[in-house]
Design a protein around this motif. Structure first.
Motif, PDB file in Angstrom:
ATOM      1  N   ILE A  44      28.380   3.600  -1.575  1.00  0.00           N
ATOM      2  CA  ILE A  44      29.195   2.404  -1.295  1.00  0.00           C
ATOM      3  C   ILE A  44      28.719   1.715  -0.020  1.00  0.00           C
ATOM      4  CG2 ILE A  44      31.514   1.643  -0.617  1.00  0.00           C
ATOM      5  CD1 ILE A  44      32.587   3.885  -2.492  1.00  0.00           C
ATOM      6  N   VAL A  45      28.395   2.521   1.005  1.00  0.00           N
ATOM      7  CA  VAL A  45      27.933   1.956   2.277  1.00  0.00           C
ATOM      8  C   VAL A  45      26.670   1.127   2.057  1.00  0.00           C
ATOM      9  CG1 VAL A  45      26.886   2.550   4.504  1.00  0.00           C
ATOM     10  CG2 VAL A  45      28.977   3.686   3.770  1.00  0.00           C
ATOM     11  N   VAL A  46      25.755   1.671   1.295  1.00  0.00           N
ATOM     12  CA  VAL A  46      24.469   0.990   1.087  1.00  0.00           C
ATOM     13  C   VAL A  46      24.628  -0.233   0.183  1.00  0.00           C
ATOM     14  CG1 VAL A  46      22.161   1.242   0.091  1.00  0.00           C
ATOM     15  CG2 VAL A  46      23.118   3.069   1.517  1.00  0.00           C
ATOM     16  N   GLU A  47      25.383  -0.050  -0.927  1.00  0.00           N
ATOM     17  CA  GLU A  47      25.483  -1.127  -1.912  1.00  0.00           C
ATOM     18  C   GLU A  47      26.408  -2.252  -1.455  1.00  0.00           C
ATOM     19  OE1 GLU A  47      26.651   0.625  -5.581  1.00  0.00           O
ATOM     20  OE2 GLU A  47      24.737   1.676  -5.900  1.00  0.00           O
ATOM     21  N   LYS A  48      27.591  -1.889  -0.963  1.00  0.00           N
ATOM     22  CA  LYS A  48      28.574  -2.915  -0.601  1.00  0.00           C
ATOM     23  C   LYS A  48      28.361  -3.436   0.809  1.00  0.00           C
ATOM     24  CE  LYS A  48      30.512  -2.341  -4.593  1.00  0.00           C
ATOM     25  NZ  LYS A  48      30.300  -3.374  -5.630  1.00  0.00           N
ATOM     26  N   ILE A  50      25.390  -3.498   2.226  1.00  0.00           N
ATOM     27  CA  ILE A  50      24.020  -4.012   2.269  1.00  0.00           C
ATOM     28  C   ILE A  50      23.285  -3.436   3.473  1.00  0.00           C
ATOM     29  CG2 ILE A  50      22.565  -6.071   2.021  1.00  0.00           C
ATOM     30  CD1 ILE A  50      24.939  -7.640   1.162  1.00  0.00           C
ATOM     31  N   TYR A  51      23.338  -2.105   3.594  1.00  0.00           N
ATOM     32  CA  TYR A  51      22.585  -1.413   4.630  1.00  0.00           C
ATOM     33  C   TYR A  51      21.415  -0.698   3.967  1.00  0.00           C
ATOM     34  CZ  TYR A  51      26.766  -2.334   7.381  1.00  0.00           C
ATOM     35  OH  TYR A  51      27.797  -2.944   8.014  1.00  0.00           O
ATOM     36  N   ARG A  52      20.414  -0.328   4.762  1.00  0.00           N
ATOM     37  CA  ARG A  52      19.190   0.239   4.200  1.00  0.00           C
ATOM     38  C   ARG A  52      19.347   1.710   3.822  1.00  0.00           C
ATOM     39  NH1 ARG A  52      14.358  -1.481   3.239  1.00  0.00           N
ATOM     40  NH2 ARG A  52      12.470  -0.201   3.409  1.00  0.00           N
ATOM     41  N   PHE A  53      20.108   2.467   4.625  1.00  0.00           N
ATOM     42  CA  PHE A  53      20.177   3.919   4.376  1.00  0.00           C
ATOM     43  C   PHE A  53      21.471   4.473   4.998  1.00  0.00           C
ATOM     44  CE2 PHE A  53      18.685   8.270   6.025  1.00  0.00           C
ATOM     45  CZ  PHE A  53      19.008   8.934   4.844  1.00  0.00           C
ATOM     46  N   ALA A  54      22.096   5.421   4.309  1.00  0.00           N
ATOM     47  CA  ALA A  54      23.295   6.093   4.850  1.00  0.00           C
ATOM     48  C   ALA A  54      23.238   7.574   4.472  1.00  0.00           C
ATOM     49  CB  ALA A  54      24.557   5.446   4.304  1.00  0.00           C
ATOM     50  N   TRP A  55      23.695   8.428   5.397  1.00  0.00           N
ATOM     51  CA  TRP A  55      23.769   9.869   5.103  1.00  0.00           C
ATOM     52  C   TRP A  55      24.919  10.505   5.877  1.00  0.00           C
ATOM     53  CZ3 TRP A  55      22.585  13.821   8.784  1.00  0.00           C
ATOM     54  CH2 TRP A  55      22.063  13.381   9.990  1.00  0.00           C
ATOM     55  N   VAL A  56      25.409  11.610   5.332  1.00  0.00           N
ATOM     56  CA  VAL A  56      26.489  12.380   5.977  1.00  0.00           C
ATOM     57  C   VAL A  56      25.932  13.732   6.389  1.00  0.00           C
ATOM     58  CG1 VAL A  56      28.728  13.494   5.692  1.00  0.00           C
ATOM     59  CG2 VAL A  56      28.321  11.231   4.692  1.00  0.00           C
ATOM     60  N   GLY A  57      26.201  14.129   7.636  1.00  0.00           N
ATOM     61  CA  GLY A  57      25.762  15.440   8.128  1.00  0.00           C
ATOM     62  C   GLY A  57      26.937  16.213   8.702  1.00  0.00           C
ATOM     63  N   PHE A  58      26.973  17.526   8.432  1.00  0.00           N
ATOM     64  CA  PHE A  58      28.030  18.387   8.984  1.00  0.00           C
ATOM     65  C   PHE A  58      27.475  19.182  10.156  1.00  0.00           C
ATOM     66  CE2 PHE A  58      30.805  18.789   4.900  1.00  0.00           C
ATOM     67  CZ  PHE A  58      31.292  17.510   5.146  1.00  0.00           C
ATOM     68  N   ALA A  59      28.303  19.351  11.195  1.00  0.00           N
ATOM     69  CA  ALA A  59      27.898  20.104  12.395  1.00  0.00           C
ATOM     70  C   ALA A  59      27.924  21.601  12.107  1.00  0.00           C
ATOM     71  CB  ALA A  59      28.824  19.784  13.560  1.00  0.00           C
ATOM     72  N   SER A  60      26.764  22.228  12.284  1.00  0.00           N
ATOM     73  CA  SER A  60      26.678  23.685  12.110  1.00  0.00           C
ATOM     74  C   SER A  60      26.894  24.358  13.466  1.00  0.00           C
ATOM     75  CB  SER A  60      25.305  24.059  11.552  1.00  0.00           C
ATOM     76  OG  SER A  60      25.130  25.467  11.588  1.00  0.00           O
ATOM     77  N   HIS A  61      27.473  25.550  13.430  1.00  0.00           N
ATOM     78  CA  HIS A  61      27.718  26.293  14.675  1.00  0.00           C
ATOM     79  C   HIS A  61      26.729  27.445  14.812  1.00  0.00           C
ATOM     80  CE1 HIS A  61      31.410  24.242  15.981  1.00  0.00           C
ATOM     81  NE2 HIS A  61      31.609  24.056  14.683  1.00  0.00           N
ATOM     82  N   ASP A  62      25.515  27.226  14.292  1.00  0.00           N
ATOM     83  CA  ASP A  62      24.473  28.231  14.466  1.00  0.00           C
ATOM     84  C   ASP A  62      23.900  28.125  15.886  1.00  0.00           C
ATOM     85  OD1 ASP A  62      23.064  25.906  14.404  1.00  0.00           O
ATOM     86  OD2 ASP A  62      21.922  26.358  12.593  1.00  0.00           O
ATOM     87  N   LYS A  63      22.902  28.947  16.184  1.00  0.00           N
ATOM     88  CA  LYS A  63      22.330  28.989  17.528  1.00  0.00           C
ATOM     89  C   LYS A  63      21.727  27.635  17.918  1.00  0.00           C
ATOM     90  CE  LYS A  63      19.214  31.765  20.374  1.00  0.00           C
ATOM     91  NZ  LYS A  63      18.247  32.909  20.391  1.00  0.00           N
ATOM     92  N   GLN A  64      21.101  26.932  16.951  1.00  0.00           N
ATOM     93  CA  GLN A  64      20.442  25.658  17.247  1.00  0.00           C
ATOM     94  C   GLN A  64      21.410  24.466  17.218  1.00  0.00           C
ATOM     95  OE1 GLN A  64      19.280  27.832  14.863  1.00  0.00           O
ATOM     96  NE2 GLN A  64      17.746  28.724  16.249  1.00  0.00           N
ATOM     97  N   LYS A  65      22.663  24.718  16.788  1.00  0.00           N
ATOM     98  CA  LYS A  65      23.658  23.655  16.632  1.00  0.00           C
ATOM     99  C   LYS A  65      23.085  22.527  15.750  1.00  0.00           C
ATOM    100  CE  LYS A  65      26.379  24.421  20.790  1.00  0.00           C
ATOM    101  NZ  LYS A  65      26.979  23.829  22.010  1.00  0.00           N
ATOM    102  N   SER A  66      22.609  22.916  14.592  1.00  0.00           N
ATOM    103  CA  SER A  66      21.974  21.961  13.676  1.00  0.00           C
ATOM    104  C   SER A  66      23.013  21.034  13.063  1.00  0.00           C
ATOM    105  CB  SER A  66      21.257  22.728  12.552  1.00  0.00           C
ATOM    106  OG  SER A  66      20.365  23.684  13.088  1.00  0.00           O
ATOM    107  N   ILE A  67      22.519  19.865  12.618  1.00  0.00           N
ATOM    108  CA  ILE A  67      23.345  18.953  11.819  1.00  0.00           C
ATOM    109  C   ILE A  67      22.768  18.989  10.405  1.00  0.00           C
ATOM    110  CG2 ILE A  67      24.149  16.590  11.511  1.00  0.00           C
ATOM    111  CD1 ILE A  67      23.835  16.190  14.512  1.00  0.00           C
ATOM    112  N   ILE A  68      23.546  19.483   9.449  1.00  0.00           N
ATOM    113  CA  ILE A  68      23.060  19.715   8.082  1.00  0.00           C
ATOM    114  C   ILE A  68      23.392  18.513   7.195  1.00  0.00           C
ATOM    115  CG2 ILE A  68      23.101  21.299   6.127  1.00  0.00           C
ATOM    116  CD1 ILE A  68      22.156  22.559   8.766  1.00  0.00           C
ATOM    117  N   PRO A  69      22.379  17.803   6.650  1.00  0.00           N
ATOM    118  CA  PRO A  69      22.652  16.692   5.710  1.00  0.00           C
ATOM    119  C   PRO A  69      23.295  17.226   4.425  1.00  0.00           C
ATOM    120  CG  PRO A  69      20.395  16.572   6.587  1.00  0.00           C
ATOM    121  CD  PRO A  69      20.939  17.917   6.957  1.00  0.00           C
ATOM    122  N   VAL A  70      24.400  16.579   3.993  1.00  0.00           N
ATOM    123  CA  VAL A  70      25.089  17.037   2.779  1.00  0.00           C
ATOM    124  C   VAL A  70      25.192  15.929   1.722  1.00  0.00           C
ATOM    125  CG1 VAL A  70      26.405  18.850   3.939  1.00  0.00           C
ATOM    126  CG2 VAL A  70      27.329  16.525   3.877  1.00  0.00           C
TER     127      VAL A  70
END
Length: 672
Positions: A44-48, A50-70
């Motif tokens: 919806i973000v991209v189509e309605k 009119i943006y080029r790219f959208a993604w959702v990432g969840f905050a991981s609580h691992d040692k590196q504090k990664s952000i995992i794309p979902v």
């Protein structure tokens, strides 16, 4: 000021964002699972929008504090695989997504060439990204991830658009939370349904009791084991309030715990209390409660009760035994800290009373000469005063002395004939008595007794404790007698030695005892402690021990002493210190013996000490010694009258004598 074209462009962007929000709301309302919702939102973000790219990432609580794309949508072309994004406090955490998660606030980069976007510039430019905004997804005040939107032009997000996109992210966060809640509810319902038969079988065959109460505490269900534990059939309790079978002393605690949880679904609590059995006795239970009022099929507070009566009784027994051990140890410390029988006995009674409940107690010692008992210590009865005497024929306590065994009277009123003391007890409302003999070797020297207003107040355990107590008192008295005998022998020996010294001349007979009396009188007036007074007493008796080597013809000389004779006399303090130095037990009196002829102004002997450097005991003896010397007859003069002595002491106050001691001494009632 914005141009019409800019205004139109701004309105167009806001309209796109608003349209995206409406689509998002529709997606949230109809979402069935989290993955589908997240991908729909990105689309919806991209189509309605009119943006080029959208993604959702969840905050991981691992040692590196990664952000995992979902989830993602739009022109990505491997971007998320090519970059590493975290929310850690390091360079890789300076991406918009990382900052948004750390701060909980939206973060946007107007131009991808911004130095802060350094680690990702090359990959972003390859894909035509010119600006980016990261919107935190916040659930229960905590950022769980971000919605990240990339535009193909710089400075793509104006203020109105940003506000609408924030609302968009909040809508998404709400949808995620709703799906989580719904999933948990469905899981719980399926689990409850799946295990209903299994749990019912466990409940009905368990040795523990389980009940379900409504919010008013009314029993809606009680499991069959209640018959085994409390003696009730479940039907007898269903419909009644649980409080009716809880011990009165435990009701307040149980009600407070219950009320604390009835308005909080899922609230759990653990308490221990007593339930009344059908026969009227009480059982201890551990009650674990959980609020399941909001759960279908339960709709109440579920309690699991485990019978812990045997454990509680064992704990109480162990606690009492530990209290007994600790108290006995404390009594040992009391016995070791003092040799005063009165103080020992009273302290012992008060200690034991802390774990053997009673209303009165006393220790009576045998007085054979008077034919009865003398109260050595006691409390709780008005007639329990020091030195109270009770004749052997006036109390059944005499039976303890006659048999050498303890005596327990559970109810005085049950005795056919009351002797004087027991009649007084009964008139004062006392009912039960326990008495234990106190022995030294095979001789009974007294009786310890505890008295209660309750019938049958004492148990077998109490008798065992009191027998141990009587043994400790016996040891204390034995030690006291031994030490007292040794002290009397020691003082007797010292007095004999003192008399032998004074007897070298008829003029000095009794001098040391009189000096001692004056010194102790001054010490008491100064508030010295008992130990210091004892040291002062021995110092006074032996202060002239150095004269033991002085020739009698010098001591009895009628003419004034020559300088040579004075020199010999002045040697006696030092000789006295030398004589006493090998005796370890008398080391504390050596300073007084050696320095009782020092002068306050520093002109005395043997060391010329001055002021308060002179030991206090020596300063006291100096006044007492001079007082008796001036008051006594000597071969070369008569003793002086009191008025002259007072004048002389005042004259030399601050010169020969400590002025503070002179002030105290002159206030005393001295003999004329």
């Amino acid at each position: 000021m914005e141009t019409p074209v800019q205004i139109e462009e701004t309105l167009d962007r806001s309209a796109r964002a608003l349209k995206a929000i409406m689509q998002c709301h529709f997606a949230v309302m109809h979402a069935k699972d989290e993955s589908g919702l997240l991908n729909d939102i990105c689309r919806i973000v991209v189509e309605k929008g009119i943006y080029r790219f959208a993604w959702v990432g969840f905050a991981s609580h691992d040692k590196q504090k990664s952000i995992i794309p979902v989830a993602k949508a739009g022109f990505e072309e491997g971007y998320l695989d090519a970059v590493q994004i975290t929310w850690a406090d390091e360079e890789l955490g300076r991406d918009a997504a990382g900052i948004a998660i750390k701060t909980g606030q939206p973060f946007f980069i107007r131009n991808i060439d911004d130095p802060d976007f350094g680690p990702w510039v090359a990959e972003a430019k390859k894909r035509g990204y010119a600006s980016v905004i990261a919107l935190p997804l916040i659930i229960d005040s905590e950022p769980i991830g971000t919605l990240n939107i990339y535009a193909s032009e710089s400075d793509a997000f104006n203020e109105n658009e940003i506000n609408l996109l924030i609302e968009f992210a909040n809508e998404l966060a709400f949808g995620i939370k709703t799906l989580h809640t719904q999933a948990e509810k469905e899981k719980a319902e399926k689990e409850l349904e799946k295990n209903e038969i299994y749990y019912r079988s466990i409940i009905e065959n368990s040795q523990d009791m389980i009940s379900v109460l409504n919010v008013d505490g009314i029993i809606r269900y009680m499991s069959p084991p209640v018959k085994t534990v409390l003696g009730y059939n479940p039907e007898e309790l269903i419909g009644t309030n649980i409080v009716k079978i809880i011990h009165p002393a435990d009701k307040r605690m149980a009600i407070e715990k219950f009320l604390a949880g009835i308005n909080t679904p899922g609230f759990t609590s653990i308490i221990e209390h007593r339930f009344k059995q059908k026969d009227g006795s009480w059982r201890f239970v551990e009650a674990k409660g959980k609020n399941l009022v909001d759960k279908e099929g339960v709709a109440g507070i579920v309690f699991h009760y485990r019978d812990i009566t045997e454990r509680k009784l064992a704990e109480e027994k162990l606690k009492k035994e530990m209290e007994t051990i600790n108290t006995m140890h404390e009594i040992d410390q009391i016995i070791l800290s003092t040799l005063k029988p009165q103080r020992i006995l009273y302290s012992v009674l008060m200690k034991v009373n802390s774990f053997i409940p009673c209303d009165a107690a006393g220790i009576a010692l045998i007085d054979k000469e008077r034919g009865g008992f003398t109260l050595a210590a006691g409390f709780g009865i008005p007639l329990f005063t020091k030195d109270l005497f009770i004749g052997f024929s006036d109390t059944s306590m005499t039976d303890v002395v006659r048999t050498g065994k303890y005596q327990y009277i559970p109810d005085i009123s049950g005795i056919a004939e009351h002797l004087l003391l027991e009649k007084i007890f009964m008139d004062l409302g006392f009912v039960s008595i326990i008495r234990i003999p106190v022995k030294i070797k095979d001789e009974i020297i007294g009786v310890v007794k505890f008295i209660s207003r309750k019938p049958s107040a004492f148990r077998t355990d109490d008798m065992v404790v009191l027998e141990k107590l009587a043994a400790q008192i016996s040891v204390a008295f034995s030690n006291t007698r031994l030490v007292t005998d040794l002290e009397e022998l020691s003082i007797g020996t010292i007095k004999a030695l003192s008399n032998a010294i004074d007897a070298k001349s008829r003029w000095t007979a009794g001098h040391s005892e009189r000096v001692t009396a004056y010194a102790v009188m001054i010490g008491k007036a100064m508030g010295l402690e008992e130990k210091a007074l004892n040291t002062l007493e021995i110092s006074g008796l032996l202060h002239d021990i150095g004269k033991i080597g002085t020739f009698e013809n010098i001591l009895d000389k009628e003419a004034e002493l020559s300088e040579e004779n004075r020199k010999l006399i002045r040697e006696h303090p030092g000789k006295g210190a030398e004589i006493l130095s090998p005796i370890k037990q008398l080391k504390n009196i050596i300073p007084a013996v050696k320095h009782h002829h020092e002068w306050y102004d520093g002109t005395g002997y043997p060391d010329g000490l001055k002021g308060t450097v002179i030991p206090l005991s020596a300063r006291i003896l100096a006044v007492a010694d001079t007082m008796d010397a001036m008051a006594s007859d000597r071969p070369y003069r008569k003793g002086r009258p009191k008025e002259e002595i007072v004048a002389e002491l005042k004259k030399f106050s601050g010169i020969q004598f400590d002025p503070d001691i002179i002030k105290i001494f002159l206030l005393l009632d001295m003999p004329k």
